[in-house]
Structures are given as C-alpha cells and as structure tokens.
Design a protein around this motif. Structure first.
Motif, short mmCIF file in Angstrom:
data_model
loop_
_atom_site.label_atom_id
_atom_site.label_comp_id
_atom_site.label_asym_id
_atom_site.label_seq_id
_atom_site.Cartn_x
_atom_site.Cartn_y
_atom_site.Cartn_z
N ILE A 53 27.42 33.54 30.43
CA ILE A 53 26.99 33.45 28.75
C ILE A 53 25.47 34.59 28.87
CG2 ILE A 53 25.85 31.89 26.95
CD1 ILE A 53 28.12 29.91 29.11
N TYR A 54 25.72 35.44 27.88
CA TYR A 54 25.05 36.30 27.99
C TYR A 54 23.86 35.58 26.38
CZ TYR A 54 21.80 40.02 25.70
OH TYR A 54 21.04 40.78 25.52
N ARG A 55 22.55 35.70 27.07
CA ARG A 55 21.44 34.40 26.85
C ARG A 55 20.20 35.66 25.95
NH1 ARG A 55 23.42 29.59 25.93
NH2 ARG A 55 24.40 28.61 28.06
N ARG A 77 27.94 34.51 23.95
CA ARG A 77 29.24 34.46 24.05
C ARG A 77 29.45 34.68 25.85
NH1 ARG A 77 32.30 38.63 20.26
NH2 ARG A 77 31.67 37.41 17.68
N ARG A 78 30.61 33.99 25.66
CA ARG A 78 31.10 33.88 27.28
C ARG A 78 31.79 35.23 27.98
NH1 ARG A 78 32.00 28.63 29.26
NH2 ARG A 78 32.96 29.01 31.62
N PRO A 108 35.56 29.39 25.82
CA PRO A 108 36.76 28.55 26.73
C PRO A 108 37.47 27.59 25.98
CG PRO A 108 34.52 27.68 25.94
CD PRO A 108 34.50 28.89 25.24
N ASP A 109 38.30 27.14 26.63
CA ASP A 109 38.81 26.08 24.94
C ASP A 109 37.91 25.45 24.88
OD1 ASP A 109 41.35 27.10 26.05
OD2 ASP A 109 41.66 25.53 28.36
N CYS A 110 38.47 24.56 24.02
CA CYS A 110 37.62 24.31 22.97
C CYS A 110 38.47 22.54 22.09
CB CYS A 110 36.18 23.93 22.58
SG CYS A 110 37.53 24.83 20.97
N SER A 111 37.97 21.29 21.92
CA SER A 111 38.67 20.47 21.10
C SER A 111 38.49 21.07 19.55
CB SER A 111 37.92 18.89 21.59
OG SER A 111 36.13 19.10 21.20
N VAL A 144 30.65 25.62 26.53
CA VAL A 144 29.70 26.25 26.46
C VAL A 144 30.29 27.76 26.21
CG1 VAL A 144 28.02 27.19 28.49
CG2 VAL A 144 28.77 25.06 28.44
N GLY A 145 29.30 28.26 25.94
CA GLY A 145 30.05 29.67 25.17
C GLY A 145 30.67 29.83 23.31
#
Length: 178
Positions: A53-55, A77-78, A108-111, A144-145
C-alpha cells in the motif's frame, strides 16, 4: 516529410540537433501499446506478486534523484508487483538498493451495504462502523487499501454476509473507480 514542428529547413534542423520525422504505419488492433506503471521498491520486496500500500513520501526521499519515479502512485492505494526489471538505484529509505518494478493497482475485496451493492455501480466507499476484531467479516468490513470516501467500481457481488450487529451486507470485488 516534415523537418520539424518549427518548419526549419533540413540544414537548420541538423544544426539545432533535431531530426526529420519519418512516416510509420498505424498500429493495428492487435499491436496496441500497453502502458505499465513503474515504481521502485526495496530489493527484499521486489518479487512478482508482492503487494503493498502506497503510504506517500518519507523525509528520507527528499534528496533522492529518482524520487519522481518512485513516488508516482496514489496515496492509500494497494498495488501488486507484476514484473521486476533489472535496474536498481541506491535508496536512503530502505538503506539498500531499490529495484524498478512494474505494478498494477489492486483493491481488496470488501463488504458493502446491500442497498448500494449493484454490479457496475461507481460509488464512494462507506466505512462499516464496527470494532469487533473477532468477527469473521472484519477484514472485508475494514479493507486495507480502500479508504472511506474513495471512489470504487463494483465489479462482482458475492454472497450476503452474516453480521453480528445486524447490518445487511454483501461481499464484493471492486476496482478503483477514478
């Protein structure tokens, strides 16, 4: 043939260090160019498949001569490394060498709330308010991302999720919506 965009004579173009443009045939549909995003990562992280993940820039990056190539991702972003190139540069941040790599953004997958979960929809991600780290859906609800307010595109909807707090949620594969 055109000598240059400034309409210089061939003699003037040679003197100024420009070259004559040559006509080329157009690319066909199967010959389209692929644009890849490159960046630099520490040698220990430089392998295909590694995700990060770019910080953002760090203080150690200020004097670096290749920082513009290294700091060209979108904050938060991831990314996944798709290819490692044979080029490296010194890196003050990693205290080692940094390798040039090709990356692709991968959310990522998410809800999602079931009411907004529509395939193809572009929406601003809404964080699920929950602090139950023992919940089996915790990673989907806190991806995350993907940050709250970030634009995402719903690529595919998964099954409904059982939420201990009673929220009506579905799992989803998403992409960054830009």
């Amino acid at each position: 043939m055109v000598a240059s965009t400034f309409n210089l004579s061939p003699r003037e173009s040679v003197r100024r260090g420009t070259e004559t443009l040559k006509p080329h045939r157009a690319l066909g549909p199967g010959e389209a160019l692929v644009v890849v995003q490159i960046t630099l990562v520490g040698e220990r992280q430089a392998h295909a498949g590694h995700e990060f993940i770019y910080r953002g820039p760090q203080p150690e990056c200020t004097p670096c001569k290749v920082r513009s190539a290294c700091l060209n991702q979108d904050l938060g972003r991831r990314y996944r490394i798709t290819r490692v190139r044979d080029v490296s540069h010194p890196c003050l941040l990693n205290e080692e060498r940094a390798r040039v790599v090709e990356v692709e953004p991968i959310p990522p997958d998410c809800s999602l709330s079931a009411r907004v979960g529509v395939e193809g929809a572009v929406l601003a991600y809404e964080k699920i308010v929950c602090s139950n780290g023992a919940c089996p859906n915790f990673r989907l609800c806190h991806p995350v991302g993907v940050e709250p307010g970030m634009r995402i595109r719903v690529v595919e909807l998964g099954p409904e999720l059982e939420c201990p707090l009673g929220y009506s949620l579905v799992s989803a594969k998403v992409s960054y919506g830009n």
